[in-house]
Design an enzyme around this catalytic site. Sequence first.
Site, short mmCIF file in Angstrom:
data_model
loop_
_atom_site.label_atom_id
_atom_site.label_comp_id
_atom_site.label_asym_id
_atom_site.label_seq_id
_atom_site.Cartn_x
_atom_site.Cartn_y
_atom_site.Cartn_z
N LYS A 167 0.82 -1.23 0.07
CA LYS A 167 0.03 0.09 -0.08
C LYS A 167 0.84 1.33 -0.10
O LYS A 167 2.02 1.36 0.44
CB LYS A 167 -0.93 0.11 1.44
CG LYS A 167 -2.04 0.91 1.01
CD LYS A 167 -3.11 0.01 0.09
CE LYS A 167 -4.15 0.65 -0.06
NZ LYS A 167 -5.35 -0.42 -0.83
N GLY A 205 -19.30 6.95 -4.01
CA GLY A 205 -17.92 7.35 -4.82
C GLY A 205 -17.81 6.28 -5.92
O GLY A 205 -18.48 5.78 -6.52
N GLY A 222 -19.25 3.00 -4.62
CA GLY A 222 -20.56 3.21 -3.94
C GLY A 222 -21.47 3.46 -5.08
O GLY A 222 -22.53 3.08 -5.14
N SER A 246 -18.11 -1.82 0.70
CA SER A 246 -16.65 -1.91 0.41
C SER A 246 -15.64 -1.43 1.26
O SER A 246 -14.42 -1.58 0.73
CB SER A 246 -16.59 -1.12 -1.11
OG SER A 246 -16.51 0.21 -0.82
P1 NAI Z 1 -13.96 7.36 -3.08
O1 NAI Z 1 -13.25 8.21 -2.50
O2 NAI Z 1 -14.23 7.30 -4.61
O3 NAI Z 1 -15.58 7.50 -2.57
C1 NAI Z 1 -15.97 7.82 -1.33
C2 NAI Z 1 -16.85 8.37 -1.15
O4 NAI Z 1 -17.44 8.61 0.34
C3 NAI Z 1 -17.09 9.85 -1.58
O5 NAI Z 1 -18.13 10.18 -2.69
C4 NAI Z 1 -17.01 10.79 -0.48
O6 NAI Z 1 -17.80 12.03 -0.64
C5 NAI Z 1 -17.98 9.83 0.58
N1 NAI Z 1 -18.04 10.18 1.90
C6 NAI Z 1 -16.53 10.30 2.62
N2 NAI Z 1 -16.80 10.64 3.81
C7 NAI Z 1 -17.98 10.12 3.97
C8 NAI Z 1 -19.03 10.02 5.27
N3 NAI Z 1 -18.83 10.55 6.47
N4 NAI Z 1 -20.53 9.80 4.71
C9 NAI Z 1 -20.87 9.51 3.75
N5 NAI Z 1 -20.14 9.55 2.53
C10 NAI Z 1 -18.79 10.15 2.83
O7 NAI Z 1 -13.53 5.91 -2.63
P2 NAI Z 1 -13.74 4.55 -3.34
O8 NAI Z 1 -12.67 4.06 -4.09
O9 NAI Z 1 -15.20 4.41 -3.64
O10 NAI Z 1 -13.69 3.65 -2.17
C11 NAI Z 1 -14.54 3.68 -0.90
C12 NAI Z 1 -14.06 2.42 0.31
O11 NAI Z 1 -13.99 1.12 -0.42
C13 NAI Z 1 -12.95 3.05 0.80
O12 NAI Z 1 -12.88 2.52 2.17
C14 NAI Z 1 -11.73 2.13 0.05
O13 NAI Z 1 -10.52 1.72 0.76
C15 NAI Z 1 -12.50 0.95 -0.15
N6 NAI Z 1 -12.24 0.18 -1.27
C16 NAI Z 1 -12.21 0.55 -2.58
C17 NAI Z 1 -11.70 -0.10 -3.62
C18 NAI Z 1 -11.62 0.43 -4.93
O14 NAI Z 1 -11.38 -0.40 -5.66
N7 NAI Z 1 -11.93 1.74 -5.30
C19 NAI Z 1 -11.27 -1.66 -3.44
C20 NAI Z 1 -11.53 -2.02 -2.09
C21 NAI Z 1 -11.86 -1.33 -1.01
#
Ligand code: NAI
Length: 357
Positions: free
Chosen positions: A83, A180, A183, A258
């Site tokens: 990481k 995001g 999501g 996720s």
């Molecule tokens: P991202 O940064 O694209 O999306 C995160 C979303 O959560 C954003 O829309 C943000 O505005 C929102 N957010 C932040 N704080 C918040 C809160 N307190 N309440 C509600 N919404 C909130 O991140 P991504 O890539 O979608 O990842 C999401 C999670 O999944 C992270 O924990 C990441 O580590 C995990 N993950 C992601 C992977 C990937 O392929 N991108 C793979 C495995 C895990």
Amino acid sequence: MDASLIDAVLGEAEFEQIEILREPEIGLSAVVAIHHTRLGPAFGGVRCHPYSGLGPALADALRLARHMSLKCAIHEIPGGGGKVALCVTPGMDRGAVYRRLGDYIEQLGGRFYTGPDTGTQEADLLALGERTRFVARPDAHGPGSIAEATALGVFAGIEAVARELDQGIAGLRVMLQGLGAVGWPLGERLAAAGAELTVSDLDQRRLERAADEWGAELLAHDVPAPTVSCDVFAPCALGGVVSDDTLPLLGASAIAGSANNVLADARCGRELHRRGILFAPDFVINSGGLLFGALFHLEGASPPPERIAAIGDLLARVFFEATVQDAPPEQVAEALAAQRLQAAKAPPFFPQRDAVP
Ligand code: NAI
């Protein structure tokens, strides 16, 4: 460097490599953690976050890299975990920082293969790709969207969870936290399959779109997402959402999303089990992106969607064993990963990629 940070690094004997990258002129401040490469390359994304310092970045990198090793082990992928925790710094020259990171990853010669994590956008991956072959590019030279593969795996996991609850996706009440990169496509799939969604995000435009396009209910600002009464709470934003503070208030029958490190600690997992709240271990349900990126790198082609959707079957097996053993699912999943890691044999070589396109 602060002495406690040095102690923290020295105490992590199981880690093969921990490095701190600093280049103040461009605002680069990052921790790289490689858990192990005994079986093949370390796989793991770049998390870009406004850490309050290198200490929290180090803690995050270590925890996330360990998780990546577990994901590889449970899927019998010949690789380990890694990481990068990249600090958002004032005046950071983003393009220069990602290119410099790319140089660093390139000189590791294939021991580390990287991709996205929270805060790293497509443009950042392309900047990395200007300097290294060892990145899951989002264009024609790469596997495609890692986040969408993650969402597909989470969807399959939620289907498995719904079966445990004697339900289907249609009519399933889901609290989706975070719209995001993962999501959003997850919400699209759930809405298309007839789930009743309540959503939260910090971005008002995403919320409005979810209400318009999916008919989702928006979570009131003063209500914490974990407390919403529903069938499945799907955390897709931050880790640590199941903690001593939220445990007594949890409103869901199951937790499946996720986010990495959903449980603040192992004790929270035992408490969920005691209360009969089903938990889909995060390193299993969110492993679709790893499968997608790692198999592309190792085998030269992205795996078919069925391979990712099989995460649902893996979870079903974990839930079955957890019931038989009367143990928390994450404990069962970790034991399965450890068993598979022990049985694994190192491949004869690391795959080599062509020159930077
Ligand atoms: P991202 O940064 O694209 O999306 C995160 C979303 O959560 C954003 O829309 C943000 O505005 C929102 N957010 C932040 N704080 C918040 C809160 N307190 N309440 C509600 N919404 C909130 O991140 P991504 O890539 O979608 O990842 C999401 C999670 O999944 C992270 O924990 C990441 O580590 C995990 N993950 C992601 C992977 C990937 O392929 N991108 C793979 C495995 C895990």
